[in-house]
Design a protein around this motif. Structure first.
Motif, PDB file in Angstrom:
ATOM      1  N   ILE A   1       0.843  -1.186   0.000  1.00 42.70           N
ATOM      2  CA  ILE A   1       0.000   0.000   0.000  1.00 42.70           C
ATOM      3  C   ILE A   1       0.890   1.252   0.000  1.00 42.70           C
ATOM      4  O   ILE A   1       0.589   2.221  -0.675  1.00 42.70           O
ATOM      5  CB  ILE A   1      -0.940  -0.002   1.229  1.00 42.70           C
ATOM      6  CG1 ILE A   1      -1.903  -1.167   1.090  1.00 42.70           C
ATOM      7  CG2 ILE A   1      -1.691   1.304   1.329  1.00 42.70           C
ATOM      8  CD1 ILE A   1      -2.837  -1.309   2.264  1.00 42.70           C
ATOM      9  N   ILE A   3       3.863   1.683  -1.264  1.00 45.13           N
ATOM     10  CA  ILE A   3       4.472   1.870  -2.581  1.00 45.13           C
ATOM     11  C   ILE A   3       3.454   2.492  -3.531  1.00 45.13           C
ATOM     12  O   ILE A   3       3.780   3.383  -4.318  1.00 45.13           O
ATOM     13  CB  ILE A   3       5.011   0.531  -3.129  1.00 45.13           C
ATOM     14  CG1 ILE A   3       6.180   0.075  -2.264  1.00 45.13           C
ATOM     15  CG2 ILE A   3       5.454   0.686  -4.574  1.00 45.13           C
ATOM     16  CD1 ILE A   3       6.737  -1.272  -2.628  1.00 45.13           C
ATOM     17  N   GLU A   4       2.191   2.048  -3.463  1.00 46.48           N
ATOM     18  CA  GLU A   4       1.137   2.604  -4.320  1.00 46.48           C
ATOM     19  C   GLU A   4       0.902   4.084  -3.990  1.00 46.48           C
ATOM     20  O   GLU A   4       0.694   4.908  -4.895  1.00 46.48           O
ATOM     21  CB  GLU A   4      -0.158   1.820  -4.151  1.00 46.48           C
ATOM     22  CG  GLU A   4      -0.082   0.417  -4.722  1.00 46.48           C
ATOM     23  CD  GLU A   4      -1.328  -0.402  -4.385  1.00 46.48           C
ATOM     24  OE1 GLU A   4      -2.272   0.167  -3.797  1.00 46.48           O
ATOM     25  OE2 GLU A   4      -1.340  -1.568  -4.734  1.00 46.48           O
ATOM     26  N   GLN A   5       0.953   4.421  -2.715  1.00 44.24           N
ATOM     27  CA  GLN A   5       0.780   5.822  -2.317  1.00 44.24           C
ATOM     28  C   GLN A   5       1.938   6.684  -2.840  1.00 44.24           C
ATOM     29  O   GLN A   5       1.739   7.809  -3.300  1.00 44.24           O
ATOM     30  CB  GLN A   5       0.692   5.938  -0.805  1.00 44.24           C
ATOM     31  CG  GLN A   5      -0.596   5.390  -0.226  1.00 44.24           C
ATOM     32  CD  GLN A   5      -0.580   5.406   1.300  1.00 44.24           C
ATOM     33  OE1 GLN A   5       0.476   5.507   1.934  1.00 44.24           O
ATOM     34  NE2 GLN A   5      -1.770   5.275   1.890  1.00 44.24           N
ATOM     35  N   GLN A   7       3.723   6.030  -5.513  1.00 40.60           N
ATOM     36  CA  GLN A   7       3.572   6.139  -6.960  1.00 40.60           C
ATOM     37  C   GLN A   7       2.502   7.177  -7.307  1.00 40.60           C
ATOM     38  O   GLN A   7       2.660   7.962  -8.239  1.00 40.60           O
ATOM     39  CB  GLN A   7       3.224   4.776  -7.560  1.00 40.60           C
ATOM     40  CG  GLN A   7       4.392   3.815  -7.562  1.00 40.60           C
ATOM     41  CD  GLN A   7       4.002   2.426  -8.029  1.00 40.60           C
ATOM     42  OE1 GLN A   7       2.808   2.087  -8.092  1.00 40.60           O
ATOM     43  NE2 GLN A   7       5.004   1.615  -8.358  1.00 40.60           N
ATOM     44  N   GLU A   8       1.388   7.192  -6.542  1.00 34.97           N
ATOM     45  CA  GLU A   8       0.332   8.169  -6.765  1.00 34.97           C
ATOM     46  C   GLU A   8       0.851   9.583  -6.514  1.00 34.97           C
ATOM     47  O   GLU A   8       0.586  10.515  -7.275  1.00 34.97           O
ATOM     48  CB  GLU A   8      -0.861   7.906  -5.829  1.00 34.97           C
ATOM     49  CG  GLU A   8      -2.010   7.214  -6.512  1.00 34.97           C
ATOM     50  CD  GLU A   8      -3.172   7.054  -5.551  1.00 34.97           C
ATOM     51  OE1 GLU A   8      -3.666   8.065  -5.024  1.00 34.97           O
ATOM     52  OE2 GLU A   8      -3.582   5.904  -5.358  1.00 34.97           O
ATOM     53  N   SER A  10       3.907  10.511  -6.662  1.00 36.53           N
ATOM     54  CA  SER A  10       4.876  10.799  -7.708  1.00 36.53           C
ATOM     55  C   SER A  10       4.172  11.244  -8.983  1.00 36.53           C
ATOM     56  O   SER A  10       4.583  12.191  -9.643  1.00 36.53           O
ATOM     57  CB  SER A  10       5.740   9.575  -7.969  1.00 36.53           C
ATOM     58  OG  SER A  10       6.637   9.827  -9.018  1.00 36.53           O
ATOM     59  N   ARG A  11       3.070  10.544  -9.357  1.00 40.11           N
ATOM     60  CA  ARG A  11       2.290  10.930 -10.545  1.00 40.11           C
ATOM     61  C   ARG A  11       1.698  12.331 -10.368  1.00 40.11           C
ATOM     62  O   ARG A  11       1.708  13.153 -11.288  1.00 40.11           O
ATOM     63  CB  ARG A  11       1.172   9.918 -10.795  1.00 40.11           C
ATOM     64  CG  ARG A  11       1.633   8.780 -11.665  1.00 40.11           C
ATOM     65  CD  ARG A  11       0.480   7.878 -12.046  1.00 40.11           C
ATOM     66  NE  ARG A  11       0.810   6.563 -11.494  1.00 40.11           N
ATOM     67  CZ  ARG A  11       0.070   5.860 -10.658  1.00 40.11           C
ATOM     68  NH1 ARG A  11      -1.102   6.291 -10.281  1.00 40.11           N
ATOM     69  NH2 ARG A  11       0.479   4.702 -10.189  1.00 40.11           N
TER      70      ARG A  11
END
Length: 100
Positions: A1, A3-5, A7-8, A10-11
């Motif tokens: 979770i 890592i997904e945060q 990445q979000e 970062s986007r």
């Protein structure tokens, strides 16, 4: 979770950077257009520069010639005007009033 945060986030950060880059590019484009518009008068013929000359072109000596010609012309026009007034004043002074 986590890592997904990241990445979000970062986007989101990349989107923000892209928007800022677009804004900067638009400002630069607009600035170039404004500069082109503001300096347009430098590229066109200017009557005063053509008449009096320009120091950067080495033709500023014409200023003295133009001013002296104008001064001389105005002097003669004033002289003619004064002569006309004097003639008209003489005519008025020599008129004999009619007796009633």
């Amino acid at each position: 979770i986590f890592i997904e945060q990241l990445q979000e986030a970062s986007r989101g950060h990349q989107d923000l950077l892209q928007r800022e880059a677009l804004i900067i590019a638009a400002r630069e484009h607009d600035l170039e257009g404004c500069l082109r518009e503001w300096t347009h008068f430098l590229r066109v013929r200017r009557p005063l520069r053509e008449k009096y000359g320009a120091a950067c072109r080495g033709t500023d000596h014409r200023t003295t010639d133009v001013v002296m010609e104008k001064k001389q012309r105005l002097f003669f026009e004033a002289k003619d005007f004064c002569a006309t007034l004097a003639r008209e004043a003489l005519v008025v002074r020599t008129e004999v009033p009619e007796e009633s």
